[in-house]
Design an enzyme around this catalytic site. Structure first.
Site, mmCIF file in Angstrom:
data_model
loop_
_atom_site.group_PDB
_atom_site.id
_atom_site.type_symbol
_atom_site.label_atom_id
_atom_site.label_comp_id
_atom_site.label_asym_id
_atom_site.label_seq_id
_atom_site.Cartn_x
_atom_site.Cartn_y
_atom_site.Cartn_z
ATOM 1 N N ARG A 51 19.856 -27.300 -30.351
ATOM 2 C CA ARG A 51 20.631 -27.905 -29.267
ATOM 3 C C ARG A 51 21.417 -29.052 -29.893
ATOM 4 O O ARG A 51 20.872 -29.812 -30.685
ATOM 5 C CB ARG A 51 19.687 -28.432 -28.185
ATOM 6 C CG ARG A 51 18.929 -27.293 -27.536
ATOM 7 C CD ARG A 51 18.321 -27.679 -26.215
ATOM 8 N NE ARG A 51 17.878 -26.482 -25.516
ATOM 9 C CZ ARG A 51 16.662 -25.956 -25.633
ATOM 10 N NH1 ARG A 51 15.749 -26.544 -26.372
ATOM 11 N NH2 ARG A 51 16.340 -24.848 -24.982
ATOM 12 N N ARG B 259 12.506 -21.087 -15.978
ATOM 13 C CA ARG B 259 12.640 -22.424 -15.389
ATOM 14 C C ARG B 259 13.400 -22.351 -14.069
ATOM 15 O O ARG B 259 13.042 -22.975 -13.102
ATOM 16 C CB ARG B 259 13.390 -23.313 -16.385
ATOM 17 C CG ARG B 259 13.142 -24.765 -16.222
ATOM 18 C CD ARG B 259 13.695 -25.567 -17.353
ATOM 19 N NE ARG B 259 14.659 -24.859 -18.195
ATOM 20 C CZ ARG B 259 14.911 -25.170 -19.444
ATOM 21 N NH1 ARG B 259 14.254 -26.145 -20.019
ATOM 22 N NH2 ARG B 259 15.820 -24.521 -20.139
ATOM 23 N N SER C 122 -11.286 -9.671 -8.067
ATOM 24 C CA SER C 122 -10.516 -10.492 -8.997
ATOM 25 C C SER C 122 -9.041 -10.339 -8.644
ATOM 26 O O SER C 122 -8.670 -9.375 -7.984
ATOM 27 C CB SER C 122 -10.740 -10.030 -10.431
ATOM 28 O OG SER C 122 -10.250 -8.717 -10.588
ATOM 29 N N ASP D 12 18.916 -14.845 -16.681
ATOM 30 C CA ASP D 12 19.532 -15.633 -15.602
ATOM 31 C C ASP D 12 21.038 -15.812 -15.785
ATOM 32 O O ASP D 12 21.587 -16.852 -15.459
ATOM 33 C CB ASP D 12 18.838 -17.005 -15.492
ATOM 34 C CG ASP D 12 18.887 -17.777 -16.795
ATOM 35 O OD1 ASP D 12 19.272 -17.193 -17.831
ATOM 36 O OD2 ASP D 12 18.541 -18.964 -16.785
ATOM 37 N N GLY E 10 17.806 -21.254 -26.422
ATOM 38 C CA GLY E 10 16.491 -20.654 -26.712
ATOM 39 C C GLY E 10 16.660 -19.308 -27.385
ATOM 40 O O GLY E 10 17.489 -18.505 -26.965
ATOM 41 N N ASP F 127 23.816 -19.800 -20.724
ATOM 42 C CA ASP F 127 24.980 -20.447 -20.100
ATOM 43 C C ASP F 127 25.391 -21.756 -20.772
ATOM 44 O O ASP F 127 26.583 -22.064 -20.844
ATOM 45 C CB ASP F 127 24.784 -20.618 -18.587
ATOM 46 C CG ASP F 127 23.478 -21.289 -18.236
ATOM 47 O OD1 ASP F 127 22.733 -21.658 -19.163
ATOM 48 O OD2 ASP F 127 23.204 -21.459 -17.036
ATOM 49 N N ALA G 19 0.247 -7.657 -10.423
ATOM 50 C CA ALA G 19 -0.190 -8.968 -9.900
ATOM 51 C C ALA G 19 -0.296 -8.927 -8.379
ATOM 52 O O ALA G 19 0.499 -8.274 -7.711
ATOM 53 C CB ALA G 19 0.813 -10.042 -10.323
ATOM 54 N N LYS H 118 -11.157 -7.202 -2.801
ATOM 55 C CA LYS H 118 -10.753 -7.495 -4.187
ATOM 56 C C LYS H 118 -11.674 -8.563 -4.759
ATOM 57 O O LYS H 118 -11.887 -9.606 -4.141
ATOM 58 C CB LYS H 118 -9.309 -7.996 -4.233
ATOM 59 C CG LYS H 118 -8.318 -6.880 -4.023
ATOM 60 C CD LYS H 118 -6.930 -7.264 -4.455
ATOM 61 C CE LYS H 118 -5.986 -6.120 -4.131
ATOM 62 N NZ LYS H 118 -4.611 -6.378 -4.441
ATOM 63 N N THR I 47 18.993 -14.423 -23.766
ATOM 64 C CA THR I 47 17.947 -15.306 -23.239
ATOM 65 C C THR I 47 16.908 -14.428 -22.554
ATOM 66 O O THR I 47 17.271 -13.456 -21.888
ATOM 67 C CB THR I 47 18.486 -16.339 -22.217
ATOM 68 O OG1 THR I 47 17.377 -16.865 -21.463
ATOM 69 C CG2 THR I 47 19.468 -15.751 -21.233
ATOM 70 N N SER J 71 25.238 -22.378 -23.956
ATOM 71 C CA SER J 71 25.965 -21.968 -25.169
ATOM 72 C C SER J 71 27.373 -21.509 -24.798
ATOM 73 O O SER J 71 28.347 -21.793 -25.505
ATOM 74 C CB SER J 71 25.250 -20.805 -25.864
ATOM 75 O OG SER J 71 23.867 -21.043 -25.904
ATOM 76 N N ASP K 250 15.245 -15.145 -20.048
ATOM 77 C CA ASP K 250 15.158 -15.429 -18.606
ATOM 78 C C ASP K 250 15.977 -14.483 -17.725
ATOM 79 O O ASP K 250 15.769 -14.437 -16.522
ATOM 80 C CB ASP K 250 15.607 -16.869 -18.324
ATOM 81 C CG ASP K 250 14.617 -17.880 -18.856
ATOM 82 O OD1 ASP K 250 13.513 -17.487 -19.243
ATOM 83 O OD2 ASP K 250 14.962 -19.078 -18.891
HETATM 84 O O1 F6P Z 1 14.646 -19.329 -23.265
HETATM 85 C C1 F6P Z 1 14.581 -19.788 -21.955
HETATM 86 C C2 F6P Z 1 13.338 -20.550 -21.750
HETATM 87 O O2 F6P Z 1 12.368 -19.711 -22.244
HETATM 88 C C3 F6P Z 1 12.948 -21.023 -20.371
HETATM 89 O O3 F6P Z 1 12.308 -20.101 -19.564
HETATM 90 C C4 F6P Z 1 12.075 -22.198 -20.701
HETATM 91 O O4 F6P Z 1 11.978 -23.082 -19.645
HETATM 92 C C5 F6P Z 1 12.757 -22.784 -21.862
HETATM 93 O O5 F6P Z 1 13.379 -21.713 -22.530
HETATM 94 C C6 F6P Z 1 11.898 -23.575 -22.790
HETATM 95 O O6 F6P Z 1 12.605 -23.780 -23.969
HETATM 96 P P1 F6P Z 1 12.286 -24.890 -25.059
HETATM 97 O O7 F6P Z 1 10.833 -24.999 -25.200
HETATM 98 O O8 F6P Z 1 12.965 -24.355 -26.281
HETATM 99 O O9 F6P Z 1 12.913 -26.130 -24.561
#
Ligand code: F6P
Length: 334
Positions: free
Chosen positions: A82, A182, A226, A140, A21, A113, A197, A224, A136, A115, A138
């Site tokens: 990919r 994800r 909202s 992660d 991504g 990861d 939030a 609250k 990325t 890649s 994320d």
């Molecule tokens: O780049 C990571 C990410 O944004 C994840 O959070 C998400 O689930 C995923 O990519 C979605 O990627 P794509 O739509 O390219 O499969």
């Protein structure tokens, strides 16, 4: 692990690719790799469309002027893809033949990861030195407090949720906002705190539907009108954001519920200053490590300093959620 640290490995031609991504800051990292290579009088090549392009031979020279005016651009000028073929030995052989034909003797992989897994296998099979740069949104990846794109994505989310809050307040509505992540809740947790939030649902912690309902009832009682519930794509409750919203609407009829899925807009846009600087530092360090003969490592950031982590660890290790942030988010919802 097939990693080396010897100081006498000579390289002359580096290739850089982006894979997985895309993330804001990838272009700034490409720019940094290209210019750092030029600084050290190394030739640099760009591989287009990740490992897929390597197999197809889409490899072009890049000089300092090829990367003008990209530091501020989202996405990746090298594009990303990919590749199923790269998962096969045959595919990787073709890819290596294309690198070999151009005398490319080292590789910088910018991605996540998946890649890095590709890069590590490639290094083990063909002995080509590989350095990874974590890119990325994320966040992660083990071995770095920040991946490229994460800071920008959080700012994008906060800006979007500020706008959602305006309309939520005007209509006394409860909004479920789904953000990317994800397998990791970093974006949800940090931007959730930043955007104020009331509830934050992440893959790492199971809040449970009942606790969520009780908590929303309490906040309604406390005055609250909202609320914003930030939901990471892969939240642990295991229901998608629409199912969650439906459940809450059925059980908390006082609230008018709406759902907003931020989606891929979180991956785009101009990188933040933080991501641009991080990318510039990581690109330079990646080239310097390759020159030193380092291979099989990822460049990361820890305590503000550039650090190295074996790719294998970066792939297998788990980036952890900061419990202090979880606590902050819980207290701030009062
Ligand atoms: O780049 C990571 C990410 O944004 C994840 O959070 C998400 O689930 C995923 O990519 C979605 O990627 P794509 O739509 O390219 O499969």
């Amino acid at each position: 692990m097939n990693s080396t640290d010897s100081a006498d490995v000579k390289i002359s031609n580096i290739a850089v690719l982006t894979s997985g991504g895309d993330a804001p800051g990838m272009n700034a990292a490409i720019r940094s790799v290209v210019r750092s290579a030029a600084f050290y009088k190394l030739n640099c090549f760009g591989v287009y469309r990740g490992y897929e392009g390597m197999i197809k031979g889409s490899i072009l020279p890049l000089g300092p002027r090829s990367v003008n005016n990209i530091i501020n651009k989202g996405g990746t000028i090298l594009k990303s893809a990919r590749s199923n073929e790269f998962r096969t030995k045959e595919g990787r052989k073709k890819a290596f033949a294309n690198l070999h034909q151009k005398n490319i003797d080292a590789l910088v992989v910018i991605g996540g990861d998946g890649s890095f897994t590709g890069g590590l296998i490639f290094q083990q099979e063909f002995g080509i030195p590989v350095i990874g740069i974590p890119g990325t949104i994320d966040n992660d990846i083990y071995g770095t407090s920040h991946t490229l794109g994460y800071d920008t994505a959080m700012n994008t989310v906060v800006e979007a949720v500020d706008k959602i809050r305006d309309t939520a307040i005007s209509h006394n509505r409860l909004f479920f906002v789904e953000v990317m992540g994800r397998d990791a809740g970093h974006i949800a947790l940090n931007s959730g705190i930043g955007a104020g939030a009331e509830e934050i649902l992440i893959p790492e912690e199971d809040m449970g539907l009942d606790r969520l309902l009780e908590s929303l009832k309490r906040s309604k009682k406390s005055g609250k009108l909202s609320s914003i519930v930030m939901v990471a794509e892969g939240d642990k409750i295991g229901k998608n954001v629409f199912e969650l919203a439906e459940y809450i609407e059925e059980n908390l009829p006082d609230y008018e519920v709406r759902v907003s899925v931020l989606g891929h807009m979180q991956r785009g846009g101009a990188p933040s200053c933080f991501d641009r600087v991080l990318a510039s530092r990581m690109g330079l360090r990646a080239v310097e490590e390759l020159r030193k003969g380092t291979s099989g490592y990822m460049v990361g950031i820890g305590d503000g300093k550039m650090i190295l982590t074996p790719l294998e660890k970066a792939i297998k290790g788990k980036s952890k959620i900061d419990n202090e942030l979880v606590r902050v988010s819980e207290i701030m919802r009062l």
